[in-house]
Design a protein around this motif. Structure first.
Motif, PDB file in Angstrom:
ATOM      1  N   TRP A 117       0.841  -1.204   0.000  1.00  0.00           N
ATOM      2  CA  TRP A 117       0.000   0.000   0.000  1.00  0.00           C
ATOM      3  C   TRP A 117       0.870   1.245   0.000  1.00  0.00           C
ATOM      4  O   TRP A 117       2.000   1.239   0.489  1.00  0.00           O
ATOM      5  CB  TRP A 117      -0.888   0.032   1.243  1.00  0.00           C
ATOM      6  N   CYS A 118       0.333   2.336  -0.496  1.00  0.00           N
ATOM      7  CA  CYS A 118       0.988   3.635  -0.392  1.00  0.00           C
ATOM      8  C   CYS A 118       1.102   3.991   1.099  1.00  0.00           C
ATOM      9  O   CYS A 118       0.159   3.781   1.868  1.00  0.00           O
ATOM     10  CB  CYS A 118       0.175   4.712  -1.111  1.00  0.00           C
ATOM     11  N   GLU A 119       2.240   4.531   1.488  1.00  0.00           N
ATOM     12  CA  GLU A 119       2.490   4.804   2.902  1.00  0.00           C
ATOM     13  C   GLU A 119       1.423   5.665   3.581  1.00  0.00           C
ATOM     14  O   GLU A 119       1.039   5.367   4.711  1.00  0.00           O
ATOM     15  CB  GLU A 119       3.875   5.437   3.075  1.00  0.00           C
ATOM     16  N   PRO A 120       0.906   6.730   2.955  1.00  0.00           N
ATOM     17  CA  PRO A 120      -0.107   7.520   3.652  1.00  0.00           C
ATOM     18  C   PRO A 120      -1.358   6.717   4.053  1.00  0.00           C
ATOM     19  O   PRO A 120      -2.063   7.109   4.978  1.00  0.00           O
ATOM     20  CB  PRO A 120      -0.455   8.625   2.644  1.00  0.00           C
ATOM     21  N   ASP A 121      -1.615   5.596   3.392  1.00  0.00           N
ATOM     22  CA  ASP A 121      -2.806   4.786   3.678  1.00  0.00           C
ATOM     23  C   ASP A 121      -2.594   3.771   4.808  1.00  0.00           C
ATOM     24  O   ASP A 121      -3.555   3.146   5.256  1.00  0.00           O
ATOM     25  CB  ASP A 121      -3.248   4.031   2.408  1.00  0.00           C
ATOM     26  N   TRP A 122      -1.366   3.575   5.260  1.00  0.00           N
ATOM     27  CA  TRP A 122      -1.069   2.523   6.235  1.00  0.00           C
ATOM     28  C   TRP A 122      -1.906   2.618   7.507  1.00  0.00           C
ATOM     29  O   TRP A 122      -2.393   1.612   8.006  1.00  0.00           O
ATOM     30  CB  TRP A 122       0.408   2.526   6.614  1.00  0.00           C
ATOM     31  N   TYR A 123      -2.048   3.820   8.043  1.00  0.00           N
ATOM     32  CA  TYR A 123      -2.781   3.961   9.305  1.00  0.00           C
ATOM     33  C   TYR A 123      -4.245   3.552   9.134  1.00  0.00           C
ATOM     34  O   TYR A 123      -4.799   2.817   9.961  1.00  0.00           O
ATOM     35  CB  TYR A 123      -2.677   5.401   9.833  1.00  0.00           C
ATOM     36  N   ALA A 124      -4.868   3.997   8.049  1.00  0.00           N
ATOM     37  CA  ALA A 124      -6.270   3.623   7.784  1.00  0.00           C
ATOM     38  C   ALA A 124      -6.401   2.114   7.612  1.00  0.00           C
ATOM     39  O   ALA A 124      -7.356   1.506   8.117  1.00  0.00           O
ATOM     40  CB  ALA A 124      -6.799   4.352   6.552  1.00  0.00           C
ATOM     41  N   VAL A 125      -5.449   1.492   6.918  1.00  0.00           N
ATOM     42  CA  VAL A 125      -5.469   0.040   6.742  1.00  0.00           C
ATOM     43  C   VAL A 125      -5.442  -0.641   8.109  1.00  0.00           C
ATOM     44  O   VAL A 125      -6.199  -1.581   8.378  1.00  0.00           O
ATOM     45  CB  VAL A 125      -4.299  -0.434   5.846  1.00  0.00           C
ATOM     46  N   GLY A 126      -4.596  -0.157   8.999  1.00  0.00           N
ATOM     47  CA  GLY A 126      -4.524  -0.720  10.349  1.00  0.00           C
ATOM     48  C   GLY A 126      -5.835  -0.603  11.099  1.00  0.00           C
ATOM     49  O   GLY A 126      -6.267  -1.532  11.788  1.00  0.00           O
ATOM     50  N   LEU A 127      -6.477   0.550  10.989  1.00  0.00           N
ATOM     51  CA  LEU A 127      -7.779   0.731  11.646  1.00  0.00           C
ATOM     52  C   LEU A 127      -8.824  -0.229  11.094  1.00  0.00           C
ATOM     53  O   LEU A 127      -9.603  -0.807  11.849  1.00  0.00           O
ATOM     54  CB  LEU A 127      -8.255   2.186  11.488  1.00  0.00           C
ATOM     55  N   LEU A 128      -8.829  -0.397   9.784  1.00  0.00           N
ATOM     56  CA  LEU A 128      -9.799  -1.307   9.156  1.00  0.00           C
ATOM     57  C   LEU A 128      -9.541  -2.754   9.559  1.00  0.00           C
ATOM     58  O   LEU A 128     -10.467  -3.490   9.859  1.00  0.00           O
ATOM     59  CB  LEU A 128      -9.769  -1.145   7.637  1.00  0.00           C
ATOM     60  N   ARG A 129      -8.283  -3.139   9.596  1.00  0.00           N
ATOM     61  CA  ARG A 129      -7.934  -4.507  10.035  1.00  0.00           C
ATOM     62  C   ARG A 129      -8.370  -4.750  11.472  1.00  0.00           C
ATOM     63  O   ARG A 129      -8.690  -5.867  11.851  1.00  0.00           O
ATOM     64  CB  ARG A 129      -6.422  -4.737   9.924  1.00  0.00           C
ATOM     65  N   SER A 130      -8.353  -3.684  12.272  1.00  0.00           N
ATOM     66  CA  SER A 130      -8.726  -3.791  13.690  1.00  0.00           C
ATOM     67  C   SER A 130     -10.232  -3.755  13.907  1.00  0.00           C
ATOM     68  O   SER A 130     -10.680  -3.782  15.052  1.00  0.00           O
ATOM     69  CB  SER A 130      -8.055  -2.676  14.496  1.00  0.00           C
ATOM     70  N   GLY A 131     -10.997  -3.623  12.820  1.00  0.00           N
ATOM     71  CA  GLY A 131     -12.438  -3.671  12.951  1.00  0.00           C
ATOM     72  C   GLY A 131     -13.177  -2.352  12.910  1.00  0.00           C
ATOM     73  O   GLY A 131     -14.373  -2.309  13.237  1.00  0.00           O
TER      74      GLY A 131
END
Length: 135
Positions: A117-131
């Motif tokens: 993923w593009c680096e700016p999206d990493w935090y959002a990806v983490g939130l989505l993975r966490s539910g």
């Protein structure tokens, strides 16, 4: 004095428990990496207006922008990107083409990881993975 960040909006388009991810065309910067679709906020636009405009331009569909999932600053070679990720719902049929992406894919949010993923999206990806959900 540090320059102001470039404000970019991204749509977390959700539909029946799935979210839309898009892969950047190889011919553009960060080509081959996944991201949530969106683009720069123009002068005088709110984040919601910019997001709805960008999705119309990129994916040729209408969406309704919702609540903000997260807002993060990421330093890049070109300067700081302030990414505002917002929940969004489809107002039209699912997109099939994109001006900036070579692949559009609906995925279960718990199955994605920040790799690829593009680096700016990493935090959002983490939130989505966490539910994280739009509710």
């Amino acid at each position: 004095m540090r320059p102001e960040p470039t404000v970019v909006v991204a749509a977390i388009i959700h539909d029946g428990g799935r979210i839309l991810r898009t892969r950047r065309r190889p011919s553009i910067r960060a080509g081959g990496l996944w991201e949530f679709p969106g683009g720069k906020v123009e002068a005088g636009e709110t984040a919601a207006v910019a997001l709805e405009r960008e999705i119309r331009e990129e994916l040729n569909i209408g969406i309704r922008a919702g609540a903000v999932l997260c807002e993060t600053d990421t330093p890049t070679a070109a300067g700081v990107i302030r990414l505002v990720c917002m929940w969004a719902t489809l107002e039209d049929a699912e997109p099939v083409l994109s001006t900036d992406h070579d692949l559009l894919e609906w995925v279960d949010p718990s199955s994605i990881s920040p790799e690829g993923w593009c680096e700016p999206d990493w935090y959002a990806v983490g939130l989505l993975r966490s539910g994280a959900t739009p509710d």
